[in-house]
Write an enzyme that holds these catalytic residues in place. Sequence first.
Site, mmCIF file in Angstrom:
data_model
loop_
_atom_site.group_PDB
_atom_site.id
_atom_site.type_symbol
_atom_site.label_atom_id
_atom_site.label_comp_id
_atom_site.label_asym_id
_atom_site.label_seq_id
_atom_site.Cartn_x
_atom_site.Cartn_y
_atom_site.Cartn_z
ATOM 1 N N LYS A 212 1.011 -1.287 0.074
ATOM 2 C CA LYS A 212 -0.008 -0.042 0.101
ATOM 3 C C LYS A 212 0.968 1.207 0.165
ATOM 4 O O LYS A 212 1.982 1.348 0.404
ATOM 5 C CB LYS A 212 -1.180 -0.046 1.268
ATOM 6 C CG LYS A 212 -1.966 -0.966 0.747
ATOM 7 C CD LYS A 212 -3.297 -0.748 1.771
ATOM 8 C CE LYS A 212 -4.293 -1.774 1.148
ATOM 9 N NZ LYS A 212 -5.538 -1.935 1.984
ATOM 10 N N ARG A 248 -3.804 -9.991 4.254
ATOM 11 C CA ARG A 248 -4.070 -9.968 2.910
ATOM 12 C C ARG A 248 -2.766 -9.637 2.146
ATOM 13 O O ARG A 248 -2.373 -8.224 2.453
ATOM 14 C CB ARG A 248 -5.220 -9.128 2.796
ATOM 15 C CG ARG A 248 -5.853 -9.186 1.397
ATOM 16 C CD ARG A 248 -6.953 -8.033 1.196
ATOM 17 N NE ARG A 248 -7.433 -8.087 -0.170
ATOM 18 C CZ ARG A 248 -6.787 -7.232 -1.042
ATOM 19 N NH1 ARG A 248 -5.969 -6.504 -0.824
ATOM 20 N NH2 ARG A 248 -7.401 -7.122 -2.368
HETATM 21 N N1 HH2 Z 1 -7.124 -3.626 0.334
HETATM 22 C C1 HH2 Z 1 -7.649 -3.659 -0.682
HETATM 23 C C2 HH2 Z 1 -8.784 -4.090 -1.316
HETATM 24 N N2 HH2 Z 1 -9.400 -5.133 -0.721
HETATM 25 N N3 HH2 Z 1 -10.142 -6.177 1.428
HETATM 26 C C3 HH2 Z 1 -9.704 -5.893 2.890
HETATM 27 N N4 HH2 Z 1 -10.499 -6.787 3.688
HETATM 28 N N5 HH2 Z 1 -8.671 -5.014 3.559
HETATM 29 C C4 HH2 Z 1 -7.980 -4.390 2.560
HETATM 30 O O1 HH2 Z 1 -7.082 -4.020 3.178
HETATM 31 C C5 HH2 Z 1 -8.194 -4.425 1.319
HETATM 32 C C6 HH2 Z 1 -9.338 -5.316 0.706
HETATM 33 C C7 HH2 Z 1 -6.754 -2.618 -1.940
HETATM 34 O O2 HH2 Z 1 -5.746 -3.414 -2.283
HETATM 35 P P1 HH2 Z 1 -5.433 -4.252 -3.610
HETATM 36 O O3 HH2 Z 1 -6.266 -5.441 -3.664
HETATM 37 O O4 HH2 Z 1 -3.941 -4.544 -3.654
HETATM 38 O O5 HH2 Z 1 -5.841 -3.105 -4.859
HETATM 39 P P2 HH2 Z 1 -7.046 -3.070 -5.625
HETATM 40 O O6 HH2 Z 1 -8.117 -2.693 -4.937
HETATM 41 O O7 HH2 Z 1 -6.580 -1.953 -6.529
HETATM 42 O O8 HH2 Z 1 -7.424 -4.257 -6.233
#
Ligand code: HH2
Length: 277
Positions: A212, A248
């Site tokens: 992040k 995650r």
């Molecule tokens: N962060 C993201 C997406 N989903 N779900 C949970 N439970 N907790 C989190 O911190 C979280 C999440 C954002 O990260 P990422 O999947 O890498 O990015 P994107 O939303 O662009 O797919």
Amino acid sequence: MIGPVRVMGILNVTPDSFSDGGCFDGLAAALAHATRLVDEGADVLDIGGESTRPGAAPVSEAEELARVLPVIKAIREVISTPISIDTMKPAVAQAAMGAGASIWNDVTALSFDPASPAVAAALGCEVILTHMQGDPATMQTAPHYEDVVTEVREILLGRARAAMAAGVRREKIWLDPGIGFGKTLAHNLQLLAGLDRLVDLGFPVLLGASRKGFIRAIDPAGAAGDQRLGGSLAAALTGAAAGVAMVRVHDVAETVQALALARAVTQTRAGAMTAHA
Ligand code: HH2
């Protein structure tokens, strides 16, 4: 003592994800990546078809379904690892459960749609309630809290109560502080430092800090998205020490290794203390 921490591997099927978007949007590539995550030790596969990165544009329900359903079905045919669906839309969660998912990972903590808590109750699935201030399009504009740990704790407790009032069983509920979701660097650090206060609520806690933006903010070299492994591992270990039940992450093998080492050290220390007692 560091307990066992489960690892949720991220599988984004979005063309615009900030960390690995566009690389895995083909079905064969998604399946290959899922297989790799499981081989590396993922306990859960988190599949998302709508990016929630800061500034991301919303995706229609039809588009989201078209992205995630074929992937979930294809994975379910060959992999038995539990699947979570990362969505704020109840219809997407419902369809994903029909295709083989068993966990609803909702970054809006079942608040995007008034029907969400009742749908979660009817599905009988596990639900991950994540804290977010604002929405992905605007959340990083001017996040503000008087006391971020206390406020996130109270809001999540309120969302857990709302879910339970709608019929979601207590043992199905996970809490997540929502690192990066409407938070400054200081807020993210305060939440990481205060994770034990969230764990104290008695629900299993999920921590999502992998790659992040706050890691770049604290890195003197200003690391790009795929160069944040060190900070991601440090965050996972911080979570493990505070008692989170799952992290995650994008980098599953490295996280599994780091967690195993940290746990082994605390077990060794506990053994040494017993021997000396
Ligand atoms: N962060 C993201 C997406 N989903 N779900 C949970 N439970 N907790 C989190 O911190 C979280 C999440 C954002 O990260 P990422 O999947 O890498 O990015 P994107 O939303 O662009 O797919």
